[in-house]
Each structure stands twice: as structure tokens, then as C-alpha cells.
Design a protein around this motif. Structure first.
Motif, short mmCIF file in Angstrom:
data_model
loop_
_atom_site.label_atom_id
_atom_site.label_comp_id
_atom_site.label_asym_id
_atom_site.label_seq_id
_atom_site.Cartn_x
_atom_site.Cartn_y
_atom_site.Cartn_z
N ALA A 119 0.70 -1.12 -0.20
CA ALA A 119 0.05 0.00 -0.02
C ALA A 119 0.93 1.18 -0.15
CB ALA A 119 -0.77 -0.04 1.16
N VAL A 120 0.46 2.22 -0.73
CA VAL A 120 1.22 3.27 -1.07
C VAL A 120 0.06 4.42 -0.65
CG1 VAL A 120 2.47 5.19 -2.19
CG2 VAL A 120 2.77 2.95 -2.53
N VAL A 121 0.53 5.18 0.62
CA VAL A 121 -0.29 6.40 1.02
C VAL A 121 0.35 7.74 0.75
CG1 VAL A 121 -1.55 7.26 3.16
CG2 VAL A 121 -1.19 4.82 2.89
N ILE A 122 -0.53 8.59 0.26
CA ILE A 122 -0.24 10.02 -0.20
C ILE A 122 -1.22 11.07 0.82
CG2 ILE A 122 -0.49 11.77 -1.77
CD1 ILE A 122 0.61 9.80 -3.67
N LYS A 123 -0.51 11.80 1.62
CA LYS A 123 -1.33 12.63 2.34
C LYS A 123 -0.64 14.16 1.90
CE LYS A 123 -2.09 9.74 6.47
NZ LYS A 123 -2.35 9.73 7.62
N MET A 124 -1.61 14.75 1.46
CA MET A 124 -1.46 16.26 0.77
C MET A 124 -0.96 17.19 1.82
SD MET A 124 -2.22 15.40 -2.39
CE MET A 124 -1.60 16.95 -2.78
N VAL A 171 -8.35 7.92 -9.87
CA VAL A 171 -8.03 9.19 -8.76
C VAL A 171 -8.76 10.43 -9.01
CG1 VAL A 171 -6.12 10.61 -8.10
CG2 VAL A 171 -5.69 8.30 -8.86
N LEU A 172 -9.26 10.56 -9.92
CA LEU A 172 -10.34 11.69 -10.32
C LEU A 172 -11.50 11.58 -9.44
CD1 LEU A 172 -10.38 14.47 -11.62
CD2 LEU A 172 -11.35 13.47 -13.81
N SER A 173 -11.92 10.35 -9.62
CA SER A 173 -13.17 10.40 -9.19
C SER A 173 -13.49 10.52 -7.58
CB SER A 173 -13.83 8.85 -9.60
OG SER A 173 -13.09 7.78 -9.03
N VAL A 174 -12.29 9.96 -6.90
CA VAL A 174 -12.24 9.61 -5.52
C VAL A 174 -11.85 11.41 -4.78
CG1 VAL A 174 -11.81 7.36 -5.27
CG2 VAL A 174 -9.89 8.90 -5.35
N SER A 175 -11.29 11.86 -5.67
CA SER A 175 -10.83 13.30 -5.52
C SER A 175 -11.75 14.38 -5.36
CB SER A 175 -9.36 13.63 -6.16
OG SER A 175 -9.87 14.13 -7.60
N GLY A 176 -12.88 14.08 -6.15
CA GLY A 176 -13.90 15.11 -6.45
C GLY A 176 -13.46 16.29 -7.16
N GLY A 177 -12.26 16.10 -7.81
CA GLY A 177 -11.72 17.16 -8.75
C GLY A 177 -10.69 18.14 -7.82
N CYS A 224 -7.56 18.39 -4.57
CA CYS A 224 -6.82 17.59 -3.49
C CYS A 224 -6.36 18.76 -2.76
CB CYS A 224 -5.53 16.97 -4.11
SG CYS A 224 -5.92 16.03 -5.43
N ALA A 225 -7.20 18.84 -1.39
CA ALA A 225 -7.12 19.89 -0.71
C ALA A 225 -5.96 19.21 0.60
CB ALA A 225 -8.27 20.11 0.07
N ASN A 226 -5.41 20.32 1.15
CA ASN A 226 -4.32 20.04 2.27
C ASN A 226 -4.86 19.18 3.41
OD1 ASN A 226 -2.43 20.34 4.20
ND2 ASN A 226 -2.24 22.25 4.41
N GLY A 227 -4.39 18.23 3.60
CA GLY A 227 -5.01 17.07 4.42
C GLY A 227 -5.93 15.86 3.94
N ASP A 228 -5.93 16.05 2.54
CA ASP A 228 -6.64 14.81 1.99
C ASP A 228 -5.67 13.72 2.02
OD1 ASP A 228 -9.01 16.26 1.73
OD2 ASP A 228 -8.65 16.55 -0.65
N GLU A 229 -6.14 12.47 1.81
CA GLU A 229 -5.33 11.32 2.02
C GLU A 229 -5.92 10.27 0.81
OE1 GLU A 229 -5.40 7.32 4.87
OE2 GLU A 229 -5.19 9.19 5.76
N PHE A 230 -4.79 9.74 0.18
CA PHE A 230 -5.18 8.84 -0.83
C PHE A 230 -4.38 7.57 -0.64
CE2 PHE A 230 -5.55 13.03 -2.80
CZ PHE A 230 -6.87 12.90 -3.53
N VAL A 231 -5.09 6.49 -0.94
CA VAL A 231 -4.29 5.04 -0.44
C VAL A 231 -4.67 4.41 -1.92
CG1 VAL A 231 -4.64 3.07 0.80
CG2 VAL A 231 -5.12 5.37 1.78
N PHE A 232 -3.32 3.95 -2.18
CA PHE A 232 -3.20 3.00 -3.27
C PHE A 232 -2.89 1.37 -2.95
CE2 PHE A 232 -1.18 6.83 -5.37
CZ PHE A 232 -2.52 7.57 -5.82
N THR A 258 -6.34 -0.84 -5.93
CA THR A 258 -7.66 -0.26 -5.69
C THR A 258 -7.28 1.28 -5.00
OG1 THR A 258 -8.58 -2.38 -5.05
CG2 THR A 258 -9.65 -0.48 -4.08
N VAL A 259 -7.99 2.06 -5.58
CA VAL A 259 -7.90 3.63 -5.16
C VAL A 259 -9.11 4.26 -4.29
CG1 VAL A 259 -7.33 6.09 -6.00
CG2 VAL A 259 -6.53 4.08 -7.34
#
Length: 270
Positions: free
Chosen positions: A146-151, A189-195, A197-205, A215-216
Motif C-alpha cells: 500500500a502506498v499512502v499519499i497525504k497532501m 483518482v479523479l473520481s475519489v478526489s472530487g476534482g 486535492c486539499a491540504n490534509g486529503d489522503e489517497f491510498v493505493f 484499488t484507489v
């Protein structure tokens, strides 16, 4: 190992190696300047030694399931995701100065580390060591990843997606690889982000064991709910998983967040 070097190494050592280090320290003769100290000074030195030994490393905190802070951004990462332990954290910069996001990689420690195998530097086509194992998600013997990105700042979703795509493309264009799944990943990624990427948003691959399918998911800042891509898992076959992992671990091409790789090297003791 010298007495002073042992003192500096132990706090950073993975938990499994710390006990060995303590034994080595006990059998190492203290330098002359320390032997000549008076009892109270020696007691002070002993207290400092114990404080160093007891100081928890990032690896120890992650192993205990506690949150670990990425040093550059101060962003916290949980000790485990999808049942996988945190291997290390780092920061992705733009222009070498602007902190865009913090990133963490979750996986079981490679066998080459537990078996005492070498830790190749990787990057620039060198590969080898634990890095080749970590980017290989194919086969039943390979666990999940798993790769986790936190803005760390606000950016448009398209900006993040384009940046990821630029890093993935040269990897997907390597012999035997295919970029067929890249469009699906961008859409996910576009669908889960809602268009945005705000400070504090988290994305998990999340990368599945064996198939390498990705799975995103996302957790928007201030929200406890997790948004999962309607496309489901994408990139079955492992090419997309390889591109994601090599982007951050640099087994084949140079990694984009060197501090992450340094963190993993320190935590694994390679």
C-alpha cells in the motif's frame, strides 16, 4: 563497532537489531575520556546512554501500531494499513523546496533483509536487494502493498494526476510493460478526489497480493468517511503496481522522493 558509534546507532536501529546492539555495547570498551570520569559524571553518562537506548525509533513506533510523523511535513501516518506495517515515510517536493505531499509505504519487510541479504542501493537501473522484492507484487509469494499519499498543500486533482502520470510513464514504457491501465488509474483518482486535492486529503493505493491490481481510495480532510473508486480494482497484471512502487522505491528508475527511501533503509537496517 566503537563505543561512541554504538551509542549513535542504537536509537535508529530496528527493534530486532537493538538487542544485538546492546550486547555489543556491553562488550565494547569505553573510550579513555569516559573511563576517567568521576562517579557522578559516569552516572550522568550512563543516564544519557539509557535515554538513547530507550528512545523509540520510527520503526519501533510503527511496529507497535503507533502513528509516525513524517519529519519534513509533520504529517502523521498510522503504524499499519490493510494489515501491513509501515516501512517508512518521506516528502515529495516540487522544485526541491515546495512540500507537495507526504508519502508512506506499507509492506512486509523483504526476505533479503530478514535473511541477512544485501541491500542494493537501487535507482538508475541498479535494482537488487530489497527494492527489487518490494516493487514485485506478482506471484502468490508476494504479499500486498500500500502506498499512502497525504497532501501538504492544495492542488487541483489534475495537477496531481498529471505528476503521477509523468512518473509512471517511463516505467510503463520499459520492455515487457504496458501503459494500458494508466487511463483507468487516472479516472479512479479523479473520481475519489472530487476534482480537488486539499491540504490534509489522503489517497491510498492498495495493491492486491498476487494479481497486483490497484484499488484507489480517498479520505477527504475533515471527513471520517472513505471514498472508494467506482471503477474498483484497476491494473490487474502488475504493471501499474510496479510503476507506483518503483516511482517511490527506485528499484529500476530513480525514485521521486529520496527521503522516503532513506527512511526505509534506516528502518530496515540496509
Amino acid at each position: 563497532m566503537s563505543f561512541v558509534r554504538a551509542l549513535s546507532w542504537l536509537p535508529r536501529a530496528p527493534p530486532a537489531l537493538r538487542a544485538l546492539g546492546v550486547r555489543r555495547l556491553a562488550s565494547t570498551q569505553a573510550p579513555g575520556w569516559l573511563q576517567s570520569r568521576k562517579p557522578l559524571q559516569m552516572l550522568s553518562c550512563a543516564g544519557l546512554t539509557m535515554a538513547l537506548l530507550m528512545a523509540p525509533s520510527a520503526a519501533a513506533l510503527a511496529a507497535a501500531g503507533e502513528a509516525v510523523k513524517e519529519p519534513a511535513t509533520g504529517i502523521e501516518f498510522s503504524g499499519s494499513v490493510d494489515g501491513l506495517p509501515l516501512l517508512g515515510t518521506g516528502c515529495r517536493y516540487k522544485y526541491g523546496l515546495v512540500k507537495v505531499y507526504a508519502v508512506g509505504v506499507y509492506a512486509e519487510a523483504p526476505e533479503s533483509c530478514s535473511s541477512g541479504g544485501g541491500g542494493g542501493e537501487g535507482g538508475g537501473g541498479e535494482g537488487g536487494g530489497p527494492w527489487a522484492e518490494l516493487v514485485d507484487s506478482s506471484g502468490e509469494s508476494s504479499g500486498g502493498r500500500a502506498v499512502v499519499i497525504k497532501m501538504a498543500r492544495d492542488v487541483e486533482a489534475k495537477t496531481l494526476i498529471d505528476a503521477l502520470g509523468e512518473a509512471f510513464k517511463p516505467r510503463l514504457n520499459l520492455p515487457g510493460r504496458s501503459d494500458a491501465s494508466l487511463a483507468d488509474f487516472r479516472e479512479a483518482v479523479l473520481s475519489v478526489s472530487g476534482g480537488a486535492c486539499a491540504n490534509g486529503d489522503e489517497f491510498v493505493f492498495s495493491i492486491a497480493k498476487g494479481t497486483g491490481a490497484v484499488t484507489v481510495t480517498a479520505r477527504k480532510a475533515g471527513s471520517g468517511s472513505v471514498v472508494k473508486s467506482a471503477k474498483g480494482a484497476v491494473g490487474e497484471g502488475g504493471d501499474l503496481a510496479f510503476a507506483i512502487l518503483d516511482t517511490y522505491l527506485g528499484a529500476v528508475l530513480a525514485e521521486v522522493a529520496p527521503s522516503l527511501k532513506e527512511s526505509i533503509k534506516k528502518n530496515l537496517g540496509v
